[in-house]
Design a protein around this motif. Structure first.
Motif, PDB file in Angstrom:
ATOM      1  N   VAL A 265      11.506  -5.335   2.405  1.00 29.46           N
ATOM      2  CA  VAL A 265      10.795  -4.329   2.582  1.00 29.46           C
ATOM      3  C   VAL A 265      10.446  -4.210   1.954  1.00 29.46           C
ATOM      4  O   VAL A 265       9.750  -3.900   0.375  1.00 29.46           O
ATOM      5  N   ASP A 266       8.980  -3.858   2.395  1.00 24.80           N
ATOM      6  CA  ASP A 266       7.163  -3.607   2.088  1.00 24.80           C
ATOM      7  C   ASP A 266       7.335  -2.136   1.500  1.00 24.80           C
ATOM      8  O   ASP A 266       7.040  -1.216   2.517  1.00 24.80           O
ATOM      9  N   MET A 267       7.756  -1.463   0.656  1.00 24.60           N
ATOM     10  CA  MET A 267       8.042   0.512   0.460  1.00 24.60           C
ATOM     11  C   MET A 267       6.454   0.817   0.320  1.00 24.60           C
ATOM     12  O   MET A 267       5.601   0.400  -0.288  1.00 24.60           O
ATOM     13  N   PRO A 268       6.413   2.179   0.524  1.00 27.07           N
ATOM     14  CA  PRO A 268       4.891   2.546   0.349  1.00 27.07           C
ATOM     15  C   PRO A 268       4.440   1.916  -0.650  1.00 27.07           C
ATOM     16  O   PRO A 268       4.999   2.484  -1.475  1.00 27.07           O
ATOM     17  N   GLY A 269       3.215   2.125  -1.361  1.00 24.39           N
ATOM     18  CA  GLY A 269       2.984   2.457  -2.892  1.00 24.39           C
ATOM     19  C   GLY A 269       2.877   3.701  -3.576  1.00 24.39           C
ATOM     20  O   GLY A 269       2.329   4.680  -4.317  1.00 24.39           O
ATOM     21  N   HIS A 270       4.551   4.776  -3.507  1.00 24.69           N
ATOM     22  CA  HIS A 270       4.363   5.455  -4.198  1.00 24.69           C
ATOM     23  C   HIS A 270       6.196   5.191  -3.461  1.00 24.69           C
ATOM     24  O   HIS A 270       6.719   5.337  -3.234  1.00 24.69           O
ATOM     25  N   THR A 271       6.957   6.674  -4.819  1.00 21.37           N
ATOM     26  CA  THR A 271       8.328   6.444  -4.976  1.00 21.37           C
ATOM     27  C   THR A 271       8.704   7.839  -3.955  1.00 21.37           C
ATOM     28  O   THR A 271       7.531   8.801  -3.632  1.00 21.37           O
TER      29      THR A 271
ATOM     30  N   ALA B 280       6.761  -2.309  11.265  1.00 20.65           N
ATOM     31  CA  ALA B 280       6.705  -1.074  10.871  1.00 20.65           C
ATOM     32  C   ALA B 280       7.909  -0.485  11.398  1.00 20.65           C
ATOM     33  O   ALA B 280       8.052  -0.118  12.400  1.00 20.65           O
ATOM     34  N   PHE B 281       8.315  -0.137   9.725  1.00 21.33           N
ATOM     35  CA  PHE B 281       9.460   1.441  10.784  1.00 21.33           C
ATOM     36  C   PHE B 281       9.607   2.584  10.025  1.00 21.33           C
ATOM     37  O   PHE B 281       8.884   2.414   8.906  1.00 21.33           O
ATOM     38  N   ARG B 282       9.481   3.279  10.669  1.00 22.32           N
ATOM     39  CA  ARG B 282       9.539   4.954   9.643  1.00 22.32           C
ATOM     40  C   ARG B 282      10.593   5.461   8.501  1.00 22.32           C
ATOM     41  O   ARG B 282      11.236   5.949   7.858  1.00 22.32           O
ATOM     42  N   SER B 283      12.037   4.665   9.035  1.00 18.94           N
ATOM     43  CA  SER B 283      12.904   3.903   8.308  1.00 18.94           C
ATOM     44  C   SER B 283      13.877   2.993   7.331  1.00 18.94           C
ATOM     45  O   SER B 283      13.341   2.328   8.513  1.00 18.94           O
ATOM     46  N   PHE B 284      14.529   2.911   6.147  1.00 13.78           N
ATOM     47  CA  PHE B 284      15.113   2.360   6.515  1.00 13.78           C
ATOM     48  C   PHE B 284      16.108   1.565   7.218  1.00 13.78           C
ATOM     49  O   PHE B 284      16.342   0.509   7.581  1.00 13.78           O
ATOM     50  N   GLU B 285      16.734   2.064   7.362  1.00 12.66           N
ATOM     51  CA  GLU B 285      17.824   2.712   8.780  1.00 12.66           C
ATOM     52  C   GLU B 285      17.386   1.738  10.141  1.00 12.66           C
ATOM     53  O   GLU B 285      17.755   1.091   9.929  1.00 12.66           O
ATOM     54  N   ASP B 286      16.555   2.027   9.965  1.00 16.58           N
ATOM     55  CA  ASP B 286      15.962   1.336  11.431  1.00 16.58           C
ATOM     56  C   ASP B 286      15.684   0.390  11.390  1.00 16.58           C
ATOM     57  O   ASP B 286      15.628  -1.324  12.584  1.00 16.58           O
TER      58      ASP B 286
ATOM     59  N   ASP C 183       5.193   1.775   5.412  1.00 16.74           N
ATOM     60  CA  ASP C 183       4.261   2.331   4.886  1.00 16.74           C
ATOM     61  C   ASP C 183       3.298   2.882   6.722  1.00 16.74           C
ATOM     62  O   ASP C 183       3.091   1.624   6.993  1.00 16.74           O
ATOM     63  N   ILE C 184       4.626   3.412   7.356  1.00 14.96           N
ATOM     64  CA  ILE C 184       4.086   3.583   8.536  1.00 14.96           C
ATOM     65  C   ILE C 184       2.383   4.013   8.649  1.00 14.96           C
ATOM     66  O   ILE C 184       2.124   4.096  10.124  1.00 14.96           O
ATOM     67  N   GLN C 185       1.578   4.348   7.939  1.00 13.19           N
ATOM     68  CA  GLN C 185       0.322   5.331   8.031  1.00 13.19           C
ATOM     69  C   GLN C 185      -0.653   3.985   8.187  1.00 13.19           C
ATOM     70  O   GLN C 185      -1.079   3.525   8.733  1.00 13.19           O
ATOM     71  N   GLN C 186      -0.236   3.049   7.488  1.00 13.57           N
ATOM     72  CA  GLN C 186      -1.402   2.007   6.660  1.00 13.57           C
ATOM     73  C   GLN C 186      -1.042   0.396   7.080  1.00 13.57           C
ATOM     74  O   GLN C 186      -1.811  -0.307   7.749  1.00 13.57           O
ATOM     75  N   GLN C 187       0.754   0.379   7.479  1.00  8.51           N
ATOM     76  CA  GLN C 187       1.266  -0.835   7.879  1.00  8.51           C
ATOM     77  C   GLN C 187       0.231  -1.593   7.773  1.00  8.51           C
ATOM     78  O   GLN C 187      -0.521  -2.905   8.309  1.00  8.51           O
ATOM     79  N   THR C 188      -0.424  -1.715   6.491  1.00  7.39           N
ATOM     80  CA  THR C 188      -0.723  -3.088   5.850  1.00  7.39           C
ATOM     81  C   THR C 188       0.233  -4.639   6.611  1.00  7.39           C
ATOM     82  O   THR C 188      -0.392  -5.408   6.614  1.00  7.39           O
ATOM     83  N   ALA C 189       1.371  -5.149   5.826  1.00  8.46           N
ATOM     84  CA  ALA C 189       2.143  -5.928   6.553  1.00  8.46           C
ATOM     85  C   ALA C 189       1.863  -6.727   8.139  1.00  8.46           C
ATOM     86  O   ALA C 189       2.194  -7.152   8.127  1.00  8.46           O
ATOM     87  N   VAL C 190       1.891  -5.369   9.144  1.00  5.59           N
ATOM     88  CA  VAL C 190       1.566  -5.412  10.334  1.00  5.59           C
ATOM     89  C   VAL C 190       0.559  -6.133  10.906  1.00  5.59           C
ATOM     90  O   VAL C 190       0.545  -6.639  11.525  1.00  5.59           O
TER      91      VAL C 190
ATOM     92  N   PHE D 256      10.431  -4.531  -2.139  1.00  2.00           N
ATOM     93  CA  PHE D 256       9.215  -4.358  -3.106  1.00  2.00           C
ATOM     94  C   PHE D 256       8.374  -2.448  -3.204  1.00  2.00           C
ATOM     95  O   PHE D 256       8.250  -2.824  -2.645  1.00  2.00           O
ATOM     96  N   VAL D 257       9.040  -1.987  -4.776  1.00  3.63           N
ATOM     97  CA  VAL D 257       8.863  -0.774  -5.064  1.00  3.63           C
ATOM     98  C   VAL D 257       7.793  -0.682  -5.750  1.00  3.63           C
ATOM     99  O   VAL D 257       7.478  -1.697  -6.836  1.00  3.63           O
ATOM    100  N   SER D 258       6.541   0.630  -6.054  1.00  6.57           N
ATOM    101  CA  SER D 258       6.199   0.706  -7.041  1.00  6.57           C
ATOM    102  C   SER D 258       6.097   2.208  -7.422  1.00  6.57           C
ATOM    103  O   SER D 258       5.883   2.533  -5.947  1.00  6.57           O
ATOM    104  N   GLN D 259       4.905   2.861  -8.136  1.00  8.21           N
ATOM    105  CA  GLN D 259       4.552   4.013  -8.380  1.00  8.21           C
ATOM    106  C   GLN D 259       3.215   3.985  -7.889  1.00  8.21           C
ATOM    107  O   GLN D 259       3.635   5.814  -7.764  1.00  8.21           O
ATOM    108  N   LYS D 260       2.534   3.617  -7.121  1.00  4.64           N
ATOM    109  CA  LYS D 260       1.083   3.735  -7.332  1.00  4.64           C
ATOM    110  C   LYS D 260       1.151   1.868  -6.495  1.00  4.64           C
ATOM    111  O   LYS D 260       0.991   1.082  -5.858  1.00  4.64           O
ATOM    112  N   GLY D 261      -0.121   2.122  -5.477  1.00  6.88           N
ATOM    113  CA  GLY D 261      -0.958   1.490  -4.370  1.00  6.88           C
ATOM    114  C   GLY D 261      -1.378   0.455  -5.193  1.00  6.88           C
ATOM    115  O   GLY D 261      -1.783   0.648  -6.393  1.00  6.88           O
TER     116      GLY D 261
END
Length: 220
Positions: free
Chosen positions: A85-91, A66-72, A40-47, A7-12
């Protein structure tokens, strides 16, 4: 190999996490082993949602982290049927890596021009890096009234894309449900849920179709 849906977006604020949680809940209810990876390691909405969900004995289980990288996030991928995968609200530079590895890339938007315009830019950017339209799922969220749906569909259609059937309305009970660790699909709201249920069904069909196509050697 698990199915990977990002799930990706240009903004939150466009409904990205709302939909990611709904898909996770539906998958888990369907007896799939589901991992919801919050990048989104800062907001962690899903967590935070996952922690609230654990308190609900009746809720189907979703592994949330919460993961710092996709690979993790993929470290133990063989243990799951579906990784969301819930990406941060920006690219970011990682957006392309996640999109290329995903069976379906979900791009949510609200019906406002402020959100529709950057959504189309993002869709173009994803195509430029090789993500074909068969892997893109454009979805509409945060709809206040039916007239907004037509405006959004016309705008996306004019850009050469198509919104999936259905939409997520803006409802206070949806926010309350997610605060309790539920998904929008787990609320009891009668006919009010029809548009959201239709969207989730459309997304499930999109994912199933793309998965079947790749298994048959016809996917990307």
């Amino acid at each position: 190999m698990p199915l990977i849906v990002s799930f990706v977006s240009q903004k939150g604020g466009v409904g990205k996490s709302t939909l990611a949680r709904a898909l996770a809940a539906v998958g888990a209810t369907g007896k799939l082993k589901v991992k919801l990876a919050d990048l989104d390691i800062q907001q962690q909405t899903a967590v935070r949602w996952g922690k609230a969900r654990k308190q609900r004995a009746s809720a189907s289980y979703v592994e949330v982290g919460a993961f710092r990288s996709f690979e993790d996030a993929l470290d133990d991928s063989e243990a799951f049927d579906l990784i969301i995968v819930d990406m941060p609200g920006h690219t970011s530079p990682s957006t392309g890596r996640v999109a290329r590895a995903s069976h379906v890339v979900v791009v949510p938007t609200s019906p406002t021009i402020d959100d529709l315009y950057p959504t189309v830019l993002l869709l173009h950017a994803l195509e430029e890096i090789g993500i074909t339209r068969s892997r893109l799922a454009v979805v509409l969220c945060r709809v206040l009234e039916p007239s907004e749906e037509k405006i959004a569909r016309d705008y996306i259609d004019a850009a050469g894309y198509e919104l999936l059937p259905g939409f997520v309305p803006e409802r206070a009970n949806y926010r309350s449900a997610q605060n309790r660790g539920q998904a929008i699909t787990e609320t009891i709201d009668g006919s009010e849920n029809e548009s959201a249920d239709l969207l989730i069904e459309s997304l499930l069909r999109k994912i199933a179709g793309q998965s079947a196509g790749m298994q048959n050697g016809k996917g990307d």
